[in-house]
Each structure stands twice: as C-alpha cells, then as structure tokens.
Design a protein around this motif. Structure first.
Motif, mmCIF file in Angstrom:
data_model
loop_
_atom_site.group_PDB
_atom_site.id
_atom_site.type_symbol
_atom_site.label_atom_id
_atom_site.label_comp_id
_atom_site.label_asym_id
_atom_site.label_seq_id
_atom_site.Cartn_x
_atom_site.Cartn_y
_atom_site.Cartn_z
ATOM 1 N N VAL A 118 0.875 -1.292 0.039
ATOM 2 C CA VAL A 118 -0.041 0.012 0.191
ATOM 3 C C VAL A 118 0.917 1.200 0.029
ATOM 4 C CG1 VAL A 118 -1.621 -1.055 1.025
ATOM 5 C CG2 VAL A 118 -0.068 -0.054 2.576
ATOM 6 N N PRO A 119 0.479 2.473 -0.675
ATOM 7 C CA PRO A 119 1.279 3.670 -0.617
ATOM 8 C C PRO A 119 1.441 4.281 0.720
ATOM 9 C CG PRO A 119 -0.847 4.097 -1.454
ATOM 10 C CD PRO A 119 -0.996 2.500 -1.156
ATOM 11 N N PRO A 120 2.544 4.863 1.068
ATOM 12 C CA PRO A 120 2.696 5.522 2.435
ATOM 13 C C PRO A 120 1.864 6.581 2.668
ATOM 14 C CG PRO A 120 4.709 5.846 0.959
ATOM 15 C CD PRO A 120 3.739 4.751 0.308
ATOM 16 N N LEU A 121 1.536 6.951 3.759
ATOM 17 C CA LEU A 121 0.461 8.050 4.023
ATOM 18 C C LEU A 121 0.912 9.406 3.650
ATOM 19 C CD1 LEU A 121 -1.155 6.853 7.342
ATOM 20 C CD2 LEU A 121 -2.267 6.898 5.148
ATOM 21 N N LEU A 122 2.321 9.666 3.596
ATOM 22 C CA LEU A 122 2.899 10.979 3.507
ATOM 23 C C LEU A 122 3.259 11.132 1.884
ATOM 24 C CD1 LEU A 122 5.196 11.353 6.529
ATOM 25 C CD2 LEU A 122 2.850 12.266 6.129
ATOM 26 N N SER A 123 2.703 10.326 1.063
ATOM 27 C CA SER A 123 2.845 10.405 -0.526
ATOM 28 C C SER A 123 1.897 11.464 -1.353
ATOM 29 C CB SER A 123 2.506 8.958 -1.030
ATOM 30 O OG SER A 123 1.265 8.598 -1.219
ATOM 31 N N PRO A 124 2.368 12.149 -2.096
ATOM 32 C CA PRO A 124 1.342 12.905 -2.810
ATOM 33 C C PRO A 124 0.085 12.195 -3.214
ATOM 34 C CG PRO A 124 3.671 12.809 -3.905
ATOM 35 C CD PRO A 124 3.535 11.634 -2.710
ATOM 36 N N LYS A 125 -0.153 11.044 -3.413
ATOM 37 C CA LYS A 125 -1.536 10.588 -3.519
ATOM 38 C C LYS A 125 -2.457 10.607 -2.460
ATOM 39 C CE LYS A 125 -3.637 5.644 -3.355
ATOM 40 N NZ LYS A 125 -4.389 5.688 -4.428
ATOM 41 N N PHE A 126 -1.884 10.979 -1.143
ATOM 42 C CA PHE A 126 -2.766 11.468 -0.214
ATOM 43 C C PHE A 126 -2.857 12.757 0.145
ATOM 44 C CE2 PHE A 126 -1.885 6.874 0.914
ATOM 45 C CZ PHE A 126 -3.324 6.386 0.439
ATOM 46 N N LEU A 127 -1.518 13.374 0.220
ATOM 47 C CA LEU A 127 -1.367 14.766 0.693
ATOM 48 C C LEU A 127 -1.737 15.936 -0.642
ATOM 49 C CD1 LEU A 127 1.982 14.570 2.554
ATOM 50 C CD2 LEU A 127 -0.217 14.541 3.521
ATOM 51 N N ARG A 128 -1.793 15.382 -1.595
ATOM 52 C CA ARG A 128 -2.005 16.363 -2.700
ATOM 53 C C ARG A 128 -0.765 17.288 -2.935
ATOM 54 N NH1 ARG A 128 -5.105 12.940 -5.955
ATOM 55 N NH2 ARG A 128 -6.885 12.044 -4.805
#
Length: 231
Positions: free
Chosen positions: A153-163
């Motif tokens: 799963v992608p890390p939470l601090l990635s641009p996928k979540f932080l935009r």
C-alpha cells in the motif's frame, strides 16, 4: 485501568480499532487530508471539533507506555491530559510497526511482517530495517534498486494522499537517508538531518512557520540508549 485484554505476562493483543495504525490517519484527517473510508480513525473529540492547518508528527522511538506513566516528566503530563492508550500491531517488531504507522494499516495489509524477508525480485533475504542484504554491508539503494513497491500500500505521506500539501521528514543525520526510511517515505518527500536535538527542533519550527503542513520529526534518543545500555 488498562482496557486491553492481557493474554500473558507483558502481552497485549492488537486491537485494530485503537492501534498505532490510526495515529497518522487521524492526524492527517485533522488538517483536511481525505483518506479512503477503509482507514480507521481514532475517536478524539478535541480533534474532530476543529480543523488545523499543520501538524508536527513527533515520533519518540521506544518510549513505552508504562515508562511514560511512571515518570513525572513532560510526556507523562501530556499523556495524562491528552493521551490515549493504543495497542501495537502483530507482529510488533520494529519493521512491521514502523510500516503500520506510516501506511495506516496492519502488517498483513502492508506486507512487511518482520526484519528479514525474502524478495523473489532479487532472490535474496533482505534486512528491511537496514535495507541491506545480510552479510553485504551496502545499502540496496546504492546499486540503483527501488524498494518503495515492496510495500503493498502507498505510504500516507505520499502525494497520492497529501495532494498539494507539503511534508518534510526530520531525523538524525546518520539515518535520514538510510534503511527503512527509503520505504516508508516517498522519494519526493524532503528530508532534513540534525546533529543535536535543539537543531532538529529549530528546523521543525522553521518548516511549520514557512508553509509546510506536515512535519515528521523522529527522535531516537530513548531507542539508542536502550540498545546501548539495555532496559
């Protein structure tokens, strides 16, 4: 009173409704980061009552709950006024727990259940905490191999979540670009090292005051001391 069911001396089974998996998702939710509903958030009325524009995610490695309760210092006072008792994950080994904290899911979902794992891609066992092949004291990234995809799963601090929100990771110089850090922090995330604690905190303050919405601060003093002196 501890609300968790003990199954043996010093053993507490994970409760994924109140675990370390939910800390960062809850913090990110407080600054308006939209996560899928599959992520479990902690029920913290003070956070739900208002929104914030930035967070300092302070990671004090190896400070156990009981040690915190028994002290009379700052963290004991903060725990008494604002703290929550949470469980770890299973297995609770460092590699698995770190990945759970920074992905927001249990080891069974992120795919890193321990320190030394076999990866068919390179046909070798890897010490994921050090990100080295045991016996070969050379970081895997030094030969140009990416390891981010080893997380399921992608890390939470990635641009996928932080935009468009900006994040920075701050940790001691010797480990800022080493080991499991290369897996749990996205390649695009800014990283800063520090020699002395006060230097690190000054950097954290600067980033918070200059437009960064997420400052991740890692402090290893307790962990380093326990490895050296035991306890």
């Amino acid at each position: 009173m501890n609300g968790f069911r003990n199954i043996g001396p010093g053993q507490v089974p994970p409760d994924y409704s109140r675990s370390i998996c939910s800390v960062l998702p809850t913090a990110l939710d407080s600054i308006g980061v939209k996560l899928p509903k599959s992520y479990v958030l902690l029920d913290v009325p003070k956070l739900r009552a208002k929104k914030f524009d930035r967070i300092l995610f302070y990671f004090l490695d190896s400070l156990g709950l009981e040690a915190c309760k028994q002290s009379n210092g700052l963290f004991a006072r903060l725990f008494k006024s604002h703290g929550l008792e949470l469980t770890s994950v299973f297995p609770s080994i460092t590699s698995a727990a770190l990945c759970s904290i920074y992905t927001g899911v249990p080891p069974a979902r992120h795919g890193i259940p321990g320190h030394k794992l076999y990866f068919e891609e390179i046909r070798s066992v890897v010490d994921v905490l050090k990100m080295e092949i045991p016996g070969h004291h050379q970081p895997i990234l030094s030969v140009g191999l990416s390891v981010n995809h080893w997380l399921k799963v992608p890390p939470l601090l990635s641009p996928k979540f932080l935009r468009k929100k900006r994040a920075v990771h701050i940790s001691p110089h010797p480990i800022v670009y080493s080991g499991i850090s290369d897996m749990i922090y996205p390649p695009s995330m800014r990283r800063e090292g520090y020699e002395e604690y006060i230097e690190g905190m000054n950097k954290a303050a600067w980033f918070l005051q200059n437009g960064y919405e997420v400052v991740n601060f890692y402090q290893h003093g307790v962990d380093e001391s326990t490895h050296k002196f035991g306890g």
